[in-house]
Enzyme design. Structure first.
Site, mmCIF file in Angstrom:
data_model
loop_
_atom_site.group_PDB
_atom_site.id
_atom_site.type_symbol
_atom_site.label_atom_id
_atom_site.label_comp_id
_atom_site.label_asym_id
_atom_site.label_seq_id
_atom_site.Cartn_x
_atom_site.Cartn_y
_atom_site.Cartn_z
ATOM 1 N N HIS A 1 0.811 -1.228 0.000
ATOM 2 C CA HIS A 1 0.000 0.000 0.000
ATOM 3 C C HIS A 1 0.843 1.277 0.000
ATOM 4 C CE1 HIS A 1 -3.639 -2.245 0.397
ATOM 5 N NE2 HIS A 1 -3.363 -2.696 1.612
ATOM 6 N N ASP B 1 -3.190 -10.510 -2.298
ATOM 7 C CA ASP B 1 -3.755 -9.955 -1.074
ATOM 8 C C ASP B 1 -5.199 -9.525 -1.329
ATOM 9 O OD1 ASP B 1 -2.477 -8.502 1.678
ATOM 10 O OD2 ASP B 1 -4.280 -7.532 0.886
ATOM 11 N N ASP C 1 -5.096 -12.533 3.543
ATOM 12 C CA ASP C 1 -6.339 -12.029 4.118
ATOM 13 C C ASP C 1 -7.562 -12.280 3.241
ATOM 14 O OD1 ASP C 1 -5.080 -10.263 2.404
ATOM 15 O OD2 ASP C 1 -5.180 -8.544 3.751
ATOM 16 N N HIS D 1 -6.739 -6.931 -0.327
ATOM 17 C CA HIS D 1 -6.811 -5.491 -0.589
ATOM 18 C C HIS D 1 -5.957 -5.152 -1.798
ATOM 19 C CE1 HIS D 1 -7.561 -5.927 3.815
ATOM 20 N NE2 HIS D 1 -8.500 -5.045 3.562
#
Length: 308
Positions: A122, A159, A243, A161
């Site tokens: 990120h 991931d 996740d 996200h």
């Protein structure tokens, strides 16, 4: 050939406030799960400023160093915190991926997994966010391209996200293919199919909430695996966030531990076809401690199987 496990105790010195999902216990659980595996264990070196400057400007480094507290915590945004050991941990994490690239491209090992924190995907060029300080996967790609002289590197981010930071850091890099699957809608809100990079080298694969591993596999067979084979990377880098697991508290995808194993096996198979089997993987998310530990172990076991 073997699999390298690259980590460092300094990554445990990045301490977030009580109750924060990106906690020290994540790495402790991962390392405990991997303790019995027959891998080559390597201490992550500290990255140099010059290494991190491949993807971030000096102002980004200066901001983090200035913000780091002498004691307690400093808050960078709603999700991202610093403790007295955080910047050093981030340099260890960046050093881990650089060491992994050196070892894999130097034929010391077939593949490598970097068990590190803080995570990285990120972190944008000038913006730490989403628990992340440095863009580790993008840094590994740029280092492989510029330092080792590769022509084509692929980054695959599974991931849950969207890897907005990796996308930002590689937006202009035509030598790097970025493929990222993510739940949508979900924070950070990026990752739509029309986000394609300056050279059309970014492929976003949004998945609706409650998608299963079978639905993931269908999407990967349609959009990811063919694109990887067409690009024919000389190195595959994995942003390994766990996740998307059905037990994770921060999202709503329903993958199983075995889905991560199967996906890793297929990525290694493609790497064998195009990249002499060369794979570098780095830990991103995963916030249910048991699911994270089990999924990471399955992922590394698949790497070991490919490297045997």
């Amino acid at each position: 050939m073997t699999t390298a496990l690259i980590t460092h105790a300094d990554c445990l010195d990045h301490v977030t406030p009580d109750g924060h999902p990106e906690q020290v216990a994540r790495l402790e659980h991962v390392l405990h799960a991997l303790a019995g595996l027959d891998v080559q264990r390597v201490a992550a070196p500290l990255a140099l400023d010059a290494d991190v400057l491949r993807v971030h400007p000096q102002s980004h480094l200066d901001r983090l160093k200035a913000a780091q507290p002498v004691a307690g915590h400093a808050q960078l945004d709603a999700d991202t915190w610093l403790s007295p050991g955080s910047v050093n941990a981030a340099f260890r994490a960046a050093g881990a991926v650089i060491k992994a690239v050196d070892m894999v491209l130097g034929s010391e090992v077939q593949n490598a997994f970097c068990a590190i924190r803080p995570p990285g995907h990120h972190a944008e060029k000038q913006t730490p966010m989403g628990f992340c300080l440095f863009g580790n996967a993008a840094l590994a790609a740029k280092y492989a391209l510029d330092h080792h002289g590769l022509s084509r590197v692929a980054v695959v981010d599974f991931d849950v996200h969207h890897g907005n930071g990796t996308q930002d850091l590689l937006w202009d890099e035509e030598r790097a293919l970025l493929i990222t699957s993510q739940q949508m809608p979900l924070w950070p809100g990026t990752g739509d199919r029309n986000e394609r990079g300056k050279h059309g080298q970014i492929v976003n694969v949004p998945l609706p909430p409650e998608s299963t591993g079978a639905e993931m596999w269908t999407a990967y067979e349609a959009k990811v695996f063919p694109k990887l084979r067409e690009f024919a990377p000389e190195l595959v880098i994995i942003s390994a966030g766990f996740d998307a697991h059905q037990d994770d508290p921060l999202a709503q995808l329903n993958w199983s531990t075995e889905d991560f194993r199967r996906l890793t096996q297929e990525l290694c198979k493609i790497a064998e076809e195009t990249a002499q089997g060369r794979v570098v993987s780095t830990l991103e998310g995963g916030y249910d401690l048991q699911a994270l530990a089990a999924s990471t172990k399955a992922h590394v076991e698949a790497l070991m199987e490919a490297g045997a």
